[in-house]
Design an enzyme around this catalytic site. Structure first.
Site, PDB file in Angstrom:
ATOM      1  N   CYS A 190     -16.787 -34.692   7.010  1.00 36.65           N
ATOM      2  CA  CYS A 190     -17.720 -35.671   6.445  1.00 36.65           C
ATOM      3  C   CYS A 190     -17.060 -36.273   5.203  1.00 36.65           C
ATOM      4  O   CYS A 190     -16.678 -35.547   4.289  1.00 36.65           O
ATOM      5  CB  CYS A 190     -19.029 -34.975   6.083  1.00 36.65           C
ATOM      6  N   CYS A 205     -21.014 -42.654   2.915  1.00 36.41           N
ATOM      7  CA  CYS A 205     -21.966 -43.488   3.667  1.00 36.41           C
ATOM      8  C   CYS A 205     -23.377 -43.441   3.115  1.00 36.41           C
ATOM      9  O   CYS A 205     -24.131 -44.402   3.268  1.00 36.41           O
ATOM     10  CB  CYS A 205     -21.995 -43.036   5.124  1.00 36.41           C
ATOM     11  N   THR A 227     -25.192 -34.772   0.199  1.00 37.95           N
ATOM     12  CA  THR A 227     -23.823 -34.981   0.659  1.00 37.95           C
ATOM     13  C   THR A 227     -22.997 -35.687  -0.419  1.00 37.95           C
ATOM     14  O   THR A 227     -23.376 -36.754  -0.885  1.00 37.95           O
ATOM     15  CB  THR A 227     -23.856 -35.837   1.935  1.00 37.95           C
ATOM     16  N   GLU A 246     -21.940 -30.416   0.163  1.00 35.90           N
ATOM     17  CA  GLU A 246     -23.394 -30.545  -0.005  1.00 35.90           C
ATOM     18  C   GLU A 246     -23.774 -29.789  -1.277  1.00 35.90           C
ATOM     19  O   GLU A 246     -23.183 -28.759  -1.586  1.00 35.90           O
ATOM     20  CB  GLU A 246     -24.141 -29.922   1.186  1.00 35.90           C
ATOM     21  N   HIS A 291     -28.655 -44.532   8.393  1.00 37.76           N
ATOM     22  CA  HIS A 291     -27.845 -43.309   8.467  1.00 37.76           C
ATOM     23  C   HIS A 291     -27.777 -42.778   9.905  1.00 37.76           C
ATOM     24  O   HIS A 291     -26.802 -42.138  10.285  1.00 37.76           O
ATOM     25  CB  HIS A 291     -28.379 -42.247   7.504  1.00 37.76           C
ATOM     26  N   TYR A 341     -24.104 -42.121  12.167  1.00 31.78           N
ATOM     27  CA  TYR A 341     -23.653 -40.964  12.951  1.00 31.78           C
ATOM     28  C   TYR A 341     -23.008 -41.377  14.273  1.00 31.78           C
ATOM     29  O   TYR A 341     -22.272 -40.599  14.871  1.00 31.78           O
ATOM     30  CB  TYR A 341     -24.838 -40.021  13.221  1.00 31.78           C
ATOM     31  N   CYS A 354     -19.234 -41.754  12.463  1.00 30.08           N
ATOM     32  CA  CYS A 354     -18.508 -40.630  11.846  1.00 30.08           C
ATOM     33  C   CYS A 354     -18.380 -39.440  12.790  1.00 30.08           C
ATOM     34  O   CYS A 354     -17.306 -38.846  12.900  1.00 30.08           O
ATOM     35  CB  CYS A 354     -19.163 -40.225  10.530  1.00 30.08           C
ATOM     36  N   GLU A 399     -25.281 -30.543  10.707  1.00 29.69           N
ATOM     37  CA  GLU A 399     -25.666 -31.837  10.158  1.00 29.69           C
ATOM     38  C   GLU A 399     -25.993 -32.823  11.279  1.00 29.69           C
ATOM     39  O   GLU A 399     -26.816 -33.722  11.111  1.00 29.69           O
ATOM     40  CB  GLU A 399     -24.573 -32.394   9.253  1.00 29.69           C
TER      41      GLU A 399
END
Ligand code: SF4
Ligand code: FE
Length: 494
Positions: free
Chosen positions: A100, A104, A191, A257, A292, A296, A299, A447
């Site tokens: 990650c 973003c 994040t 995180e 978001h 996904y 990413c 996640e």
């Protein structure tokens, strides 16, 4: 300021003097901490790739505020082409980091807030949008990272924010002053929070009457007085503390995180973008989550590319690549991964312009995208573990391999194809372990389930967006619902 280099970015984070705690202790030199540094490297990759001409069209965009080139992570999407490029940029970064890369959340926050602040002003006569424009320009001109902080700890899920036994379980305004507000509370599993120069705080649910103090949105420097970071553990994280390259699987990159605590933090009015407008908090949650959920589809696909490649290499190194079931498993992994990408692209292509001028993804398709992400990476990971074999979790450590006496024995018995050095075979297995069970699994598996909202949140949105009445109408029309029965018609015509 022009675009920052990766080194300038890392120095700027070190200069913040953040208050970070890990394992019960304050971390002083946090940018060089072996657990934190890989996550910083992932974020720095968003700066590094922006320097290369071959990635310019994905990594840079032309600011609609200044007309200059800015990093796409600070850009407000101006077209469906921008939305598509965002997803492709995220796939690229997932491929380069296998982790990650964190930037973003801020991008998705500014794009959601762009339209929400506009809508609040139209409805309430406030001046949030102009303030927010000034802030976005500040982010762009200084090439900053903003953490998009939405998730409150939430306490008893059956109670509204103002009904909680501890009023701080949702972040809220504790004082309104002439010059600004004072806020208290926390944001959980944030994040990249310790790798950000700025934090953008948003409410986590649609607020109702009595919860006005909880309908609050603002931005703050990450090092403002009263902000503390408590670093989140990830599986196998302490391997990064060992003097050992092999066993971490992905030496350079990782995710991050943290629990971010706001203990009476002052925010001046010029950085406040919602303060009590409960009717608009739900739209902000939906739009941020929508962006978001689109993210996904980029990413996770990039990280999936790395995992599929690693599984194929493991099969090559075992000498099993020609087996038909191995080929079929790689096909299945690819099919699932590209399905996720298709969803990310689809919700982008089907985006539309908002009254504020920016572009929003198609909500239904973005939620379908994320719903698939709650499932497919698990299947891809399962197939990768299948192809890797049990050695992935039973093989000895790098120290054994380096030992004068034990090393040659490990090398001899863990060899695969004779042309492949044993260490390379083990490296690939450790990478698969990292992605499916280790630190990167936080980003790739759990996640995928809970990030950008847990599966049920998408199902609610899918239900709301499904336009079921239209579907019923289609069925009614073809079935002839409402027309008189044939026997009666015949009788009527006699
Ligand atoms: Fe970006 Fe993906 Fe990390 Fe979210 S999970 S911040 S979309 S890389
Ligand atoms: Fe996420």
């Amino acid at each position: 300021m022009a675009l920052r280099t990766p080194d300038e970015y890392i120095k700027s984070i070190a200069d913040l003097g953040l208050e970070i705690y890990m394992f019960g202790e304050k971390v002083e030199d946090y940018t060089n901490h072996p657990i934190i540094r890989p996550s910083l490297n992932s974020m720095a990759m968003t700066y590094e790739l922006a320097q290369y001409p071959e990635y310019e069209s994905l990594m840079l965009a032309t600011s609609h505020l200044t007309g200059t080139k800015v990093n796409r992570f600070t850009h407000i999407h101006q077209s469906t082409d921008d939305l598509v490029k965002k997803v492709k940029m995220q796939r690229l970064l997932g491929q380069k980091t296998g982790a990650c890369f964190q930037r973003c959340v801020g991008m998705d926050a500014i794009n959601a807030l762009w339209s929400v602040t506009y809508d609040i002003d139209q409805a309430e006569g406030t001046e949030y949008h102009q303030r927010f424009r000034t802030y976005v320009q500040y982010l762009q001109e200084n090439d900053l990272v903003a953490d998009g902080a939405m998730t409150d700890p939430k306490g008893d899920r059956g109670l509204a924010p103002s009904q909680q036994s501890d009023p701080d379980l949702y972040l809220h305004i504790v004082e309104r002053r002439a010059d600004g507000i004072v806020v208290r509370g926390a944001k959980a599993h944030q994040t990249g929070a310790c790798n950000s120069q700025e934090i953008i705080v948003m409410p986590t649910i649609a607020m109702r009457e009595s919860d006005e103090d909880y309908a609050v949105t603002f931005s703050t420097p990450a090092n403002a007085d009263g902000i503390t970071y408590i670093y989140g553990r990830q599986s196998s994280d302490t391997r990064k503390l060992e003097d050992n390259d092999l066993d971490v699987g992905n030496k350079r990159f990782g995710g991050q995180e943290a629990l971010v605590v706001f203990d009476d933090v002052f925010v001046p009015w010029e950085r406040v973008y919602m303060a009590g407008e409960i009717a608009h908090s739900g739209a902000l949650v939906e739009r941020f989550a929508g962006f978001h959920r689109q993210s996904y589809g980029g990413c996770k696909v990039g990280v999936g590319d790395v995992l599929i490649g690693a599984a194929a290499l493991a099969a090559d190194y075992n000498g099993a690549a020609k087996a038909s079931h191995v080929k079929d498993k790689l096909i299945e992994m690819t099919h699932l991964n590209e399905t996720l990408f298709s969803c990310g692209l689809a919700c982008s292509h089907e985006g539309h312009q908002m009254p504020a001028g920016n572009y929003q993804i198609d909500m239904l398709l973005a939620n379908v995208c994320k719903q698939n992400v709650t499932r497919f990476p698990y299947e891809i990971a399962r197939l990768a573990e299948d192809l890797a074999g049990g050695l992935m979790v039973t093989m000895p450590s790098e120290q054994d391999l380096a030992d004068e006496k034990i090393g040659p024995i490990v090398e001899k018995y863990l060899a695969g194809q004779s042309a492949v050095p044993t260490i390379d075979r083990l490296r690939v297995l450790r990478l698969i372990e990292n992605l499916t069970l280790g630190t990167a699994a936080v980003g790739y598996r759990t996640e995928s389930m809970h990030g950008a909202g847990s599966p049920q949140a998408q199902r609610i949105m899918i239900s709301r967006q499904s336009n079921m009445e239209h579907k019923k109408e289609l069925a009614r029309a073809l079935a002839g619902v409402g027309q008189p029965a044939k026997a009666k018609r015949a009788a009527a015509s006699r």
